[in-house]
Design a protein around this motif. Structure first.
Motif, PDB file in Angstrom:
ATOM      1  N   SER A  58       0.830  -1.192   0.000  1.00 50.59           N
ATOM      2  CA  SER A  58       0.000   0.000   0.000  1.00 50.59           C
ATOM      3  C   SER A  58       0.864   1.241   0.000  1.00 50.59           C
ATOM      4  O   SER A  58       2.055   1.195   0.272  1.00 50.59           O
ATOM      5  CB  SER A  58      -0.918   0.008   1.224  1.00 50.59           C
ATOM      6  N   ASP A  59       0.243   2.373  -0.323  1.00 55.73           N
ATOM      7  CA  ASP A  59       0.978   3.634  -0.369  1.00 55.73           C
ATOM      8  C   ASP A  59       1.513   4.003   1.005  1.00 55.73           C
ATOM      9  O   ASP A  59       2.611   4.513   1.139  1.00 55.73           O
ATOM     10  CB  ASP A  59       0.055   4.743  -0.882  1.00 55.73           C
ATOM     11  N   SER A  60       0.713   3.731   2.047  1.00 53.37           N
ATOM     12  CA  SER A  60       1.163   4.049   3.399  1.00 53.37           C
ATOM     13  C   SER A  60       2.329   3.170   3.819  1.00 53.37           C
ATOM     14  O   SER A  60       3.252   3.612   4.502  1.00 53.37           O
ATOM     15  CB  SER A  60       0.007   3.885   4.397  1.00 53.37           C
ATOM     16  N   ALA A  61       2.296   1.894   3.383  1.00 53.02           N
ATOM     17  CA  ALA A  61       3.390   0.991   3.731  1.00 53.02           C
ATOM     18  C   ALA A  61       4.684   1.392   3.026  1.00 53.02           C
ATOM     19  O   ALA A  61       5.779   1.231   3.564  1.00 53.02           O
ATOM     20  CB  ALA A  61       3.021  -0.455   3.382  1.00 53.02           C
ATOM     21  N   SER A  62       4.552   1.912   1.777  1.00 48.35           N
ATOM     22  CA  SER A  62       5.747   2.320   1.049  1.00 48.35           C
ATOM     23  C   SER A  62       6.426   3.509   1.706  1.00 48.35           C
ATOM     24  O   SER A  62       7.597   3.763   1.482  1.00 48.35           O
ATOM     25  CB  SER A  62       5.370   2.666  -0.393  1.00 48.35           C
ATOM     26  N   ARG A  63       5.688   4.263   2.547  1.00 43.07           N
ATOM     27  CA  ARG A  63       6.258   5.394   3.248  1.00 43.07           C
ATOM     28  C   ARG A  63       6.577   5.067   4.697  1.00 43.07           C
ATOM     29  O   ARG A  63       6.787   5.952   5.510  1.00 43.07           O
ATOM     30  CB  ARG A  63       5.287   6.582   3.199  1.00 43.07           C
ATOM     31  N   SER A  64       6.605   3.807   5.030  1.00 42.30           N
ATOM     32  CA  SER A  64       6.836   3.402   6.404  1.00 42.30           C
ATOM     33  C   SER A  64       8.231   3.792   6.853  1.00 42.30           C
ATOM     34  O   SER A  64       9.201   3.706   6.094  1.00 42.30           O
ATOM     35  CB  SER A  64       6.650   1.884   6.545  1.00 42.30           C
ATOM     36  N   ILE A  65       8.324   4.235   8.119  1.00 43.63           N
ATOM     37  CA  ILE A  65       9.629   4.586   8.666  1.00 43.63           C
ATOM     38  C   ILE A  65      10.431   3.347   9.042  1.00 43.63           C
ATOM     39  O   ILE A  65      11.613   3.450   9.338  1.00 43.63           O
ATOM     40  CB  ILE A  65       9.472   5.495   9.901  1.00 43.63           C
ATOM     41  N   PHE A  66       9.789   2.180   9.039  1.00 43.82           N
ATOM     42  CA  PHE A  66      10.480   0.951   9.415  1.00 43.82           C
ATOM     43  C   PHE A  66      11.189   0.306   8.223  1.00 43.82           C
ATOM     44  O   PHE A  66      12.097  -0.489   8.405  1.00 43.82           O
ATOM     45  CB  PHE A  66       9.504  -0.057  10.022  1.00 43.82           C
ATOM     46  N   PHE A  67      10.771   0.635   6.982  1.00 40.79           N
ATOM     47  CA  PHE A  67      11.323  -0.031   5.811  1.00 40.79           C
ATOM     48  C   PHE A  67      11.732   0.989   4.759  1.00 40.79           C
ATOM     49  O   PHE A  67      11.125   2.055   4.621  1.00 40.79           O
ATOM     50  CB  PHE A  67      10.310  -1.004   5.202  1.00 40.79           C
ATOM     51  N   ASN A  68      12.772   0.647   4.013  1.00 41.99           N
ATOM     52  CA  ASN A  68      13.195   1.444   2.876  1.00 41.99           C
ATOM     53  C   ASN A  68      12.283   1.172   1.689  1.00 41.99           C
ATOM     54  O   ASN A  68      11.541   0.194   1.691  1.00 41.99           O
ATOM     55  CB  ASN A  68      14.647   1.101   2.516  1.00 41.99           C
ATOM     56  N   PRO A  69      12.316   2.016   0.647  1.00 44.03           N
ATOM     57  CA  PRO A  69      11.473   1.773  -0.530  1.00 44.03           C
ATOM     58  C   PRO A  69      11.694   0.414  -1.179  1.00 44.03           C
ATOM     59  O   PRO A  69      10.778  -0.132  -1.799  1.00 44.03           O
ATOM     60  CB  PRO A  69      11.883   2.923  -1.481  1.00 44.03           C
ATOM     61  N   ASP A  70      12.904  -0.145  -1.035  1.00 39.72           N
ATOM     62  CA  ASP A  70      13.175  -1.457  -1.631  1.00 39.72           C
ATOM     63  C   ASP A  70      12.760  -2.619  -0.736  1.00 39.72           C
ATOM     64  O   ASP A  70      12.983  -3.783  -1.074  1.00 39.72           O
ATOM     65  CB  ASP A  70      14.658  -1.582  -1.979  1.00 39.72           C
ATOM     66  N   GLY A  71      12.159  -2.313   0.417  1.00 37.64           N
ATOM     67  CA  GLY A  71      11.672  -3.371   1.296  1.00 37.64           C
ATOM     68  C   GLY A  71      12.645  -3.787   2.383  1.00 37.64           C
ATOM     69  O   GLY A  71      12.276  -4.559   3.263  1.00 37.64           O
ATOM     70  N   THR A  72      13.858  -3.302   2.349  1.00 36.60           N
ATOM     71  CA  THR A  72      14.827  -3.647   3.387  1.00 36.60           C
ATOM     72  C   THR A  72      14.538  -2.860   4.660  1.00 36.60           C
ATOM     73  O   THR A  72      13.905  -1.802   4.627  1.00 36.60           O
ATOM     74  CB  THR A  72      16.258  -3.348   2.921  1.00 36.60           C
ATOM     75  N   LEU A  73      15.017  -3.384   5.778  1.00 35.16           N
ATOM     76  CA  LEU A  73      14.775  -2.760   7.068  1.00 35.16           C
ATOM     77  C   LEU A  73      15.549  -1.452   7.173  1.00 35.16           C
ATOM     78  O   LEU A  73      16.754  -1.413   6.942  1.00 35.16           O
ATOM     79  CB  LEU A  73      15.189  -3.711   8.195  1.00 35.16           C
ATOM     80  N   ALA A  74      14.841  -0.376   7.489  1.00 30.10           N
ATOM     81  CA  ALA A  74      15.479   0.939   7.583  1.00 30.10           C
ATOM     82  C   ALA A  74      16.273   1.054   8.876  1.00 30.10           C
ATOM     83  O   ALA A  74      15.880   0.527   9.911  1.00 30.10           O
ATOM     84  CB  ALA A  74      14.430   2.040   7.516  1.00 30.10           C
ATOM     85  N   LYS A  75      17.399   1.747   8.803  1.00 28.91           N
ATOM     86  CA  LYS A  75      18.242   1.965   9.970  1.00 28.91           C
ATOM     87  C   LYS A  75      18.122   3.418  10.414  1.00 28.91           C
ATOM     88  O   LYS A  75      18.212   4.343   9.604  1.00 28.91           O
ATOM     89  CB  LYS A  75      19.699   1.635   9.649  1.00 28.91           C
ATOM     90  N   HIS A  76      17.900   3.607  11.715  1.00 26.42           N
ATOM     91  CA  HIS A  76      17.763   4.944  12.270  1.00 26.42           C
ATOM     92  C   HIS A  76      18.845   5.122  13.338  1.00 26.42           C
ATOM     93  O   HIS A  76      18.705   4.633  14.454  1.00 26.42           O
ATOM     94  CB  HIS A  76      16.372   5.132  12.867  1.00 26.42           C
ATOM     95  N   PRO A  77      19.902   5.816  13.014  1.00 23.43           N
ATOM     96  CA  PRO A  77      21.010   5.979  13.974  1.00 23.43           C
ATOM     97  C   PRO A  77      20.622   6.863  15.147  1.00 23.43           C
ATOM     98  O   PRO A  77      19.654   7.627  15.098  1.00 23.43           O
ATOM     99  CB  PRO A  77      22.114   6.627  13.123  1.00 23.43           C
ATOM    100  N   ILE A  78      21.406   6.775  16.207  1.00 21.28           N
ATOM    101  CA  ILE A  78      21.214   7.595  17.395  1.00 21.28           C
ATOM    102  C   ILE A  78      22.143   8.800  17.295  1.00 21.28           C
ATOM    103  O   ILE A  78      23.355   8.649  17.157  1.00 21.28           O
ATOM    104  CB  ILE A  78      21.523   6.792  18.672  1.00 21.28           C
ATOM    105  N   PHE A  79      21.581   9.998  17.379  1.00 20.21           N
ATOM    106  CA  PHE A  79      22.376  11.210  17.257  1.00 20.21           C
ATOM    107  C   PHE A  79      22.553  11.941  18.592  1.00 20.21           C
ATOM    108  O   PHE A  79      23.506  12.684  18.764  1.00 20.21           O
ATOM    109  CB  PHE A  79      21.736  12.169  16.248  1.00 20.21           C
ATOM    110  N   SER A  80      21.626  11.778  19.526  1.00 21.83           N
ATOM    111  CA  SER A  80      21.627  12.527  20.773  1.00 21.83           C
ATOM    112  C   SER A  80      21.495  14.016  20.469  1.00 21.83           C
ATOM    113  O   SER A  80      20.888  14.398  19.471  1.00 21.83           O
ATOM    114  CB  SER A  80      22.884  12.217  21.584  1.00 21.83           C
ATOM    115  N   VAL A  81      22.068  14.866  21.303  1.00 19.88           N
ATOM    116  CA  VAL A  81      22.048  16.311  21.077  1.00 19.88           C
ATOM    117  C   VAL A  81      23.477  16.839  21.165  1.00 19.88           C
ATOM    118  O   VAL A  81      24.360  16.174  21.718  1.00 19.88           O
ATOM    119  CB  VAL A  81      21.152  17.031  22.115  1.00 19.88           C
TER     120      VAL A  81
END
Length: 301
Positions: free
Chosen positions: A96-119
């Motif tokens: 679905s369109d909402s799934a394609s914009r998921s923060i958990f997955f990249n557009p190619d379906g791989t698991l998205a990585k969200h690094p820790i930046f702190s402040v």
């Protein structure tokens, strides 16, 4: 006449199958109207699925040609045989369109990585002094509560925050677990956003620990006897302010489940600082980074 008509239908069926195959893998031939939808479908198929679909279409075309080549009597004799081979194929999963914009997955379906930046700096990002917070507290909060008995009479103004799935309130000795509704919502949003961030960053879940909430005048007097640096006109008197520890957290786990990997408190502190920074930028609160008390001193605004 019947043979000519039958061959015409066979040829028409073969052409239709070939055009369907071409249209699927070369969507531009179908015009601009359906290019986006067909391209998305073609991209969603794996190479194995594409090969399987090609095999099936070619097998169907071959079976139709065989029917045209054989006399009608021979076709009737071989009706019990399976002409088209059975080729396994995995149906493409509709995204679905909402799934394609998921923060958990990249557009190619791989698991998205969200690094820790702190402040960049705790003191620079959370500099709101007691005087700044006091101005907001006295404006939005209740009149100072005298003691525990007086607090019982203020339940129409205050909200109980002693238990919540998104945060843990420590056993309180110098405060009571009550806040004005707006501050209670802020506290819940902090706890929820913290757990959401942990999940997105693939860090085991933890709860924040609330170490101080509403203080009565009696609580402030007792505190000042032991700590001369404690202010008499505390923001905690108004039900708008609470403290969150940045050195202690509550692990969320199933006692009967598998053992979880350990998480360093500094890692959790980095994530918490990101959450608090975002809420402060949204003008939801004032925050002071307390070194001696090892907590974030927070007042709703």
């Amino acid at each position: 006449m019947k043979v000519t008509q039958k061959r015409f239908l066979v040829v028409f069926a073969v052409i239709t199958l070939i055009l369907a195959l071409v249209r699927l893998f070369f969507p531009s031939v179908s015009g601009e109207r359906h290019i986006v939808e067909q391209t998305a479908l073609a991209d969603s198929l794996t190479m194995q699925q594409k090969d399987s679909m090609i095999t099936i279409v070619l097998a169907q075309a071959d079976s139709v040609l065989r029917i045209a080549a054989f006399p009608q009597s021979q076709v009737e004799e071989n009706q019990s045989e399976t002409i088209m081979p059975s080729v396994p194929v995995t149906a493409p999963v509709a995204v679905s369109d909402s799934a394609s914009r998921s923060i958990f997955f990249n557009p190619d379906g791989t698991l998205a990585k969200h690094p820790i930046f702190s402040v960049s700096s705790y003191k620079a990002c959370f500099p709101d002094s007691n005087s700044v917070q006091l101005s907001s507290a006295s404006k939005l909060g209740v009149s100072p509560v005298a003691n525990r008995i007086d607090a019982e009479k203020r339940k129409n103004e205050l909200v109980y925050v002693g238990g919540n799935p998104f945060f843990y309130v420590e056993p309180l000795k110098q405060s009571i677990p009550y806040l004005i509704p707006k501050a209670a919502v802020l506290l819940q949003d902090i706890g929820r956003n913290f757990m959401d961030s942990l999940q997105i960053k693939q860090i085991p879940l933890h709860k924040i620990r609330v170490t101080s909430v509403l203080r009565t005048k009696d609580d402030v007097d007792k505190l000042r006897k032991r700590n001369q640096n404690a202010t008499e006109n505390s923001c905690h008197l108004y039900g708008t302010t609470f403290d969150i520890s940045y050195t202690k957290y509550v692990t969320v786990s199933d006692p009967a489940g598998p053992q979880r990997r350990a998480v360093q408190n500094d890692t959790l502190k980095y994530v918490l600082s990101e959450v608090l920074r975002d809420l402060r930028v949204q003008n939801r609160c004032y925050i002071k980074y307390e070194v001696k008390q090892a907590c974030f001193h927070i007042t709703v605004r």
